[in-house]
Design an enzyme around this catalytic site. Structure first.
Site, PDB file in Angstrom:
ATOM      1  N   GLU A  64       0.827  -1.207   0.000  1.00 24.89           N
ATOM      2  CA  GLU A  64       0.000   0.000   0.000  1.00 24.89           C
ATOM      3  C   GLU A  64       0.858   1.254   0.000  1.00 24.89           C
ATOM      4  OE1 GLU A  64      -3.910   2.016   2.042  1.00 24.89           O
ATOM      5  OE2 GLU A  64      -3.279   0.024   2.693  1.00 24.89           O
ATOM      6  N   GLY A  84      -6.307   5.858  -0.930  1.00 25.98           N
ATOM      7  CA  GLY A  84      -6.536   4.440  -1.154  1.00 25.98           C
ATOM      8  C   GLY A  84      -7.966   4.053  -0.834  1.00 25.98           C
ATOM      9  N   HIS A  91      -0.949 -13.509  -0.672  1.00 24.91           N
ATOM     10  CA  HIS A  91       0.306 -13.956  -0.073  1.00 24.91           C
ATOM     11  C   HIS A  91       0.639 -15.313  -0.695  1.00 24.91           C
ATOM     12  CE1 HIS A  91      -0.498 -10.660   2.575  1.00 24.91           C
ATOM     13  NE2 HIS A  91      -1.636 -11.228   2.951  1.00 24.91           N
ATOM     14  N   ARG A  93       3.973 -16.906  -0.977  1.00 21.18           N
ATOM     15  CA  ARG A  93       5.127 -17.695  -0.535  1.00 21.18           C
ATOM     16  C   ARG A  93       5.585 -17.178   0.814  1.00 21.18           C
ATOM     17  NH1 ARG A  93       8.839 -19.865  -4.695  1.00 21.18           N
ATOM     18  NH2 ARG A  93      10.378 -21.076  -3.555  1.00 21.18           N
ATOM     19  N   GLY A 110      -5.670   7.107 -14.582  1.00 21.63           N
ATOM     20  CA  GLY A 110      -6.645   8.062 -15.083  1.00 21.63           C
ATOM     21  C   GLY A 110      -6.549   9.382 -14.350  1.00 21.63           C
TER      22      GLY A 110
END
Length: 143
Positions: A64, A84, A91, A93, A110
């Site tokens: 993030e 956000g 996830h 590995r 955009g």
């Protein structure tokens, strides 16, 4: 992007991370271009979950952080703020120690929405996490 601009952006981003979660997790921005932004994060016990592996939340923080800052460097911050609104993180590995590197690139850039993908890899290039993130681009006075 020329070297001077690259150094300036990385310096500003790393400086802005002081006294934030970036500093707590030792996230360091390492590379930037017109198309991507990368950062590293060490995998130590500070980012482990109880089984001794990288906590998914720590991966999400790195993802993030990169997605938000990729948007930030592509808007005029005097006029717009990337916010956000969605994150989807897979996830893939487990990782116990070492350093991971995240790289964010745009899927869509955009005027009012950015969608990015973030790949987090280990030192051997193994894909540890794949995240997609959406940022709405909001006028400064509307936040």
């Amino acid at each position: 992007m020329d070297e001077a601009k690259k150094k300036d952006i990385l310096s500003r981003l790393n400086q802005a991370g002081k006294n934030t979660l970036n500093e707590t997790l030792d996230i360091v921005y390492t590379d930037v271009s017109d198309d991507f932004l990368s950062a590293t994060m060490p995998v130590t016990s500070r980012v482990h979950q109880p089984y001794g592996i990288l906590h998914g939340g720590a991966s999400c923080v790195l993802a993030e952080t990169l997605g938000s800052c990729l948007s930030l460097i592509h808007v005029d911050p005097a006029k717009y703020v990337p916010v956000g609104t969605n994150i989807n993180s897979n996830h893939l590995r487990a990782k116990r120690d070492g350093v991971i590197t995240g790289t964010a690139t745009f899927i869509r850039k955009g005027n009012t929405m950015h969608v990015s993908q973030i790949e987090i890899r280990d030192e051997k290039g193994h894909l540890i996490n794949h995240t997609t993130m959406t940022n709405n681009i909001i006028p400064v006075g509307k936040v």
